[in-house]
Design a protein around this motif. Sequence first.
Motif, PDB file in Angstrom:
ATOM      1  N   GLU A  17       0.822  -1.107  -0.096  1.00  0.00           N
ATOM      2  CA  GLU A  17       0.000  -0.115  -0.069  1.00  0.00           C
ATOM      3  C   GLU A  17       1.031   1.271  -0.021  1.00  0.00           C
ATOM      4  OE1 GLU A  17      -4.112   0.263   2.007  1.00  0.00           O
ATOM      5  OE2 GLU A  17      -2.618   1.185   3.660  1.00  0.00           O
ATOM      6  N   VAL A  18       0.435   2.064  -0.650  1.00  0.00           N
ATOM      7  CA  VAL A  18       1.393   3.451  -0.961  1.00  0.00           C
ATOM      8  C   VAL A  18       0.379   4.686  -0.351  1.00  0.00           C
ATOM      9  CG1 VAL A  18       2.290   4.845  -2.467  1.00  0.00           C
ATOM     10  CG2 VAL A  18       2.706   2.439  -2.889  1.00  0.00           C
ATOM     11  N   ALA A  19       0.978   5.414   0.509  1.00  0.00           N
ATOM     12  CA  ALA A  19       0.548   6.797   0.680  1.00  0.00           C
ATOM     13  C   ALA A  19       0.442   7.592  -0.290  1.00  0.00           C
ATOM     14  CB  ALA A  19       0.972   7.211   2.141  1.00  0.00           C
ATOM     15  N   VAL A  20      -0.331   8.720  -0.616  1.00  0.00           N
ATOM     16  CA  VAL A  20      -0.470   9.677  -1.710  1.00  0.00           C
ATOM     17  C   VAL A  20      -0.869  10.957  -1.241  1.00  0.00           C
ATOM     18  CG1 VAL A  20      -0.851   7.856  -3.366  1.00  0.00           C
ATOM     19  CG2 VAL A  20      -2.867   9.106  -2.519  1.00  0.00           C
ATOM     20  N   ASN A  21      -0.358  12.019  -1.947  1.00  0.00           N
ATOM     21  CA  ASN A  21      -0.621  13.411  -1.480  1.00  0.00           C
ATOM     22  C   ASN A  21      -1.899  13.914  -2.415  1.00  0.00           C
ATOM     23  OD1 ASN A  21       1.991  13.920  -3.174  1.00  0.00           O
ATOM     24  ND2 ASN A  21       0.319  15.484  -3.650  1.00  0.00           N
ATOM     25  N   ALA A  22      -2.533  14.697  -2.075  1.00  0.00           N
ATOM     26  CA  ALA A  22      -3.417  15.547  -2.843  1.00  0.00           C
ATOM     27  C   ALA A  22      -2.860  16.643  -3.415  1.00  0.00           C
ATOM     28  CB  ALA A  22      -4.574  16.057  -1.896  1.00  0.00           C
ATOM     29  N   THR A  23      -3.179  17.005  -4.639  1.00  0.00           N
ATOM     30  CA  THR A  23      -2.399  18.187  -5.465  1.00  0.00           C
ATOM     31  C   THR A  23      -3.461  19.384  -5.375  1.00  0.00           C
ATOM     32  OG1 THR A  23      -1.129  16.584  -6.588  1.00  0.00           O
ATOM     33  CG2 THR A  23      -1.114  18.888  -7.406  1.00  0.00           C
ATOM     34  N   LEU A  24      -2.913  20.628  -4.969  1.00  0.00           N
ATOM     35  CA  LEU A  24      -3.705  21.625  -5.220  1.00  0.00           C
ATOM     36  C   LEU A  24      -3.067  22.561  -6.192  1.00  0.00           C
ATOM     37  CD1 LEU A  24      -4.295  22.743  -1.378  1.00  0.00           C
ATOM     38  CD2 LEU A  24      -5.399  20.805  -2.912  1.00  0.00           C
ATOM     39  N   GLY A  25      -3.797  23.053  -7.296  1.00  0.00           N
ATOM     40  CA  GLY A  25      -3.351  23.835  -8.475  1.00  0.00           C
ATOM     41  C   GLY A  25      -3.116  25.393  -8.057  1.00  0.00           C
ATOM     42  N   ASP A  26      -2.742  26.183  -8.699  1.00  0.00           N
ATOM     43  CA  ASP A  26      -2.553  27.582  -8.183  1.00  0.00           C
ATOM     44  C   ASP A  26      -4.053  28.264  -8.060  1.00  0.00           C
ATOM     45  OD1 ASP A  26      -1.009  30.258  -8.116  1.00  0.00           O
ATOM     46  OD2 ASP A  26      -2.196  30.382  -9.920  1.00  0.00           O
TER      47      ASP A  26
ATOM     48  N   ILE B 186      10.503  10.304  -3.574  1.00  0.00           N
ATOM     49  CA  ILE B 186       9.108   9.987  -3.692  1.00  0.00           C
ATOM     50  C   ILE B 186       9.019   9.739  -5.206  1.00  0.00           C
ATOM     51  CG2 ILE B 186       8.382  11.121  -1.782  1.00  0.00           C
ATOM     52  CD1 ILE B 186       7.180  13.370  -3.765  1.00  0.00           C
ATOM     53  N   VAL B 187       7.856   9.083  -5.581  1.00  0.00           N
ATOM     54  CA  VAL B 187       7.564   8.818  -6.798  1.00  0.00           C
ATOM     55  C   VAL B 187       6.373   9.611  -7.352  1.00  0.00           C
ATOM     56  CG1 VAL B 187       6.953   7.096  -8.598  1.00  0.00           C
ATOM     57  CG2 VAL B 187       8.535   6.513  -7.057  1.00  0.00           C
ATOM     58  N   THR B 188       6.230  10.368  -8.303  1.00  0.00           N
ATOM     59  CA  THR B 188       5.132  10.936  -8.842  1.00  0.00           C
ATOM     60  C   THR B 188       4.820  10.728 -10.308  1.00  0.00           C
ATOM     61  OG1 THR B 188       6.108  13.060  -9.586  1.00  0.00           O
ATOM     62  CG2 THR B 188       5.784  12.830  -7.170  1.00  0.00           C
ATOM     63  N   THR B 189       3.698  11.171 -10.673  1.00  0.00           N
ATOM     64  CA  THR B 189       3.502  11.148 -12.215  1.00  0.00           C
ATOM     65  C   THR B 189       3.569  12.485 -13.010  1.00  0.00           C
ATOM     66  OG1 THR B 189       1.145  11.491 -12.418  1.00  0.00           O
ATOM     67  CG2 THR B 189       1.678   9.308 -11.593  1.00  0.00           C
TER      68      THR B 189
ATOM     69  N   VAL C 110       2.732   3.399  -9.339  1.00  0.00           N
ATOM     70  CA  VAL C 110       2.509   2.827  -8.084  1.00  0.00           C
ATOM     71  C   VAL C 110       3.356   1.682  -7.791  1.00  0.00           C
ATOM     72  CG1 VAL C 110       0.626   1.616  -6.827  1.00  0.00           C
ATOM     73  CG2 VAL C 110      -0.137   3.725  -7.978  1.00  0.00           C
ATOM     74  N   HIS C 111       3.369   0.893  -8.669  1.00  0.00           N
ATOM     75  CA  HIS C 111       4.409  -0.377  -8.598  1.00  0.00           C
ATOM     76  C   HIS C 111       5.632   0.114  -8.114  1.00  0.00           C
ATOM     77  CE1 HIS C 111       1.676  -3.789  -9.956  1.00  0.00           C
ATOM     78  NE2 HIS C 111       1.057  -2.851 -10.595  1.00  0.00           N
ATOM     79  N   ALA C 112       6.061   1.199  -8.893  1.00  0.00           N
ATOM     80  CA  ALA C 112       7.400   1.623  -8.530  1.00  0.00           C
ATOM     81  C   ALA C 112       7.783   2.040  -7.142  1.00  0.00           C
ATOM     82  CB  ALA C 112       7.979   2.590  -9.600  1.00  0.00           C
ATOM     83  N   ALA C 113       6.616   2.680  -6.732  1.00  0.00           N
ATOM     84  CA  ALA C 113       6.844   3.416  -5.257  1.00  0.00           C
ATOM     85  C   ALA C 113       6.709   2.157  -4.352  1.00  0.00           C
ATOM     86  CB  ALA C 113       5.568   4.130  -5.012  1.00  0.00           C
TER      87      ALA C 113
ATOM     88  N   CYS D 277       3.188   9.692  -1.978  1.00  0.00           N
ATOM     89  CA  CYS D 277       3.878  10.001  -3.351  1.00  0.00           C
ATOM     90  C   CYS D 277       2.792  10.909  -4.014  1.00  0.00           C
ATOM     91  CB  CYS D 277       4.076   8.607  -4.081  1.00  0.00           C
ATOM     92  SG  CYS D 277       5.493   7.824  -3.273  1.00  0.00           S
ATOM     93  N   GLY D 278       3.286  11.452  -5.100  1.00  0.00           N
ATOM     94  CA  GLY D 278       2.121  12.024  -6.001  1.00  0.00           C
ATOM     95  C   GLY D 278       1.631  11.393  -7.073  1.00  0.00           C
ATOM     96  N   LEU D 279       0.699  10.298  -6.671  1.00  0.00           N
ATOM     97  CA  LEU D 279       0.193   9.341  -7.696  1.00  0.00           C
ATOM     98  C   LEU D 279      -1.369   9.710  -7.555  1.00  0.00           C
ATOM     99  CD1 LEU D 279       2.346   6.231  -6.402  1.00  0.00           C
ATOM    100  CD2 LEU D 279       2.695   7.726  -8.437  1.00  0.00           C
ATOM    101  N   ALA D 280      -2.103  10.670  -6.895  1.00  0.00           N
ATOM    102  CA  ALA D 280      -3.342  10.602  -6.981  1.00  0.00           C
ATOM    103  C   ALA D 280      -3.937  11.735  -8.018  1.00  0.00           C
ATOM    104  CB  ALA D 280      -3.838  11.097  -5.514  1.00  0.00           C
ATOM    105  N   THR D 281      -3.541  11.375  -9.135  1.00  0.00           N
ATOM    106  CA  THR D 281      -3.638  12.221 -10.272  1.00  0.00           C
ATOM    107  C   THR D 281      -4.945  11.825 -11.189  1.00  0.00           C
ATOM    108  OG1 THR D 281      -2.047  11.131 -11.589  1.00  0.00           O
ATOM    109  CG2 THR D 281      -1.325  13.170 -10.310  1.00  0.00           C
ATOM    110  N   ALA D 282      -5.444  10.700 -11.123  1.00  0.00           N
ATOM    111  CA  ALA D 282      -6.639  10.331 -11.734  1.00  0.00           C
ATOM    112  C   ALA D 282      -7.962  11.323 -11.709  1.00  0.00           C
ATOM    113  CB  ALA D 282      -6.980   8.735 -11.509  1.00  0.00           C
TER     114      ALA D 282
END
Length: 333
Positions: free
Chosen positions: A105-114, A261-264, A276-279, A288-293
């Motif tokens: 299981e990988v923890a992910v961050n939320a991304t907020l734009g400008d 960290i790993v991001t997309t 996700v597999h890499a992380a 990691c920065g993977l919550a971009t779907a």
Amino acid sequence: MRVEKFSIPLKTPLSTAAGEIRERRGFTIRIDEGMGEATPLPGWTESYEECRETLTEIDDPETALADLDDRPAARHGLSLALMDRDAREEGVSLFCRLDDDPVEEVAVNATLGDSSVEESADAAHEAVENGFGTVKCKVGARPVDEDVRRVRAIREAVGPDTAIRLDANGGWTREEAGRALAALAEYDLEYVEQPLSADDAAGHRELPPIVPIALDEALAGRTVAEIEALADAADVFVLKPMALGGVDRAVELGRRLENVIVTTTIDAVIARTAAVHAAAALGIERACGLATAGMLAEDIAPDPAPVRHGTVAVPRGPGLGTDGPWDGGGFDA
């Protein structure tokens, strides 16, 4: 080898100091049962047309990888298709093939734009309500003082226990970065990502050590040895498999460096799942920065690794664990 093109609009354009991202165009690659994705993003990878030309000229996928160092997105897609094929043939999940003791299981961050002060605070509060323990906010496109007000509002909105990251996408000068870090230090930031331009390694080394620094764009287009030479210029390294030329290269680099960290690059489902597999293979505990779907208006296939309460469970099926419809009106390569 089958290559098909796709184009996916973002639900809302993502504003960054490096410009606005409105859509993601790329290519899916199939070699036997293996699937890969090449989704170029200029500034990190080659252009869309360069990627397309490269993929159409490949005769032998097995030997082509050695000649793709200057085409990271194309190499990512090709190498992933080969790795996915091999893992499927062995009947094992890709992350188990990459490492003997991966996390599941990988923890992910939320991304907020400008966005405005109020919008930034509201988006951060919503992310925490949805289970995210880490939020990442884009900065650098506005005056430093306004970004500081945004960060203050975000900290007030999420409370003391949520980790906050900032990403300036190289948008600050040395003077602006020094002033920003001094003003932001009181908000207990996890790190500030790429405060200066990608080619200013000396500037990153000279920044005051009051807020941890992460490098992202500075890694694109560099060899493993060149990236290792930057180890004293940052506290954290952000690995984008698409920009580094493949999941295999991201994992190799992650094993050489500390604090990664790993991001997309806001990829479609195949590359996003591969990240996700890499992380997981690297056993990364940081989010990691993977919550971009959720940034995409649609996708090319169902998501086998959806975000739930700020984490992603790694798919256990053979290979990537994802399947996709291959009806994108593409071309043979």
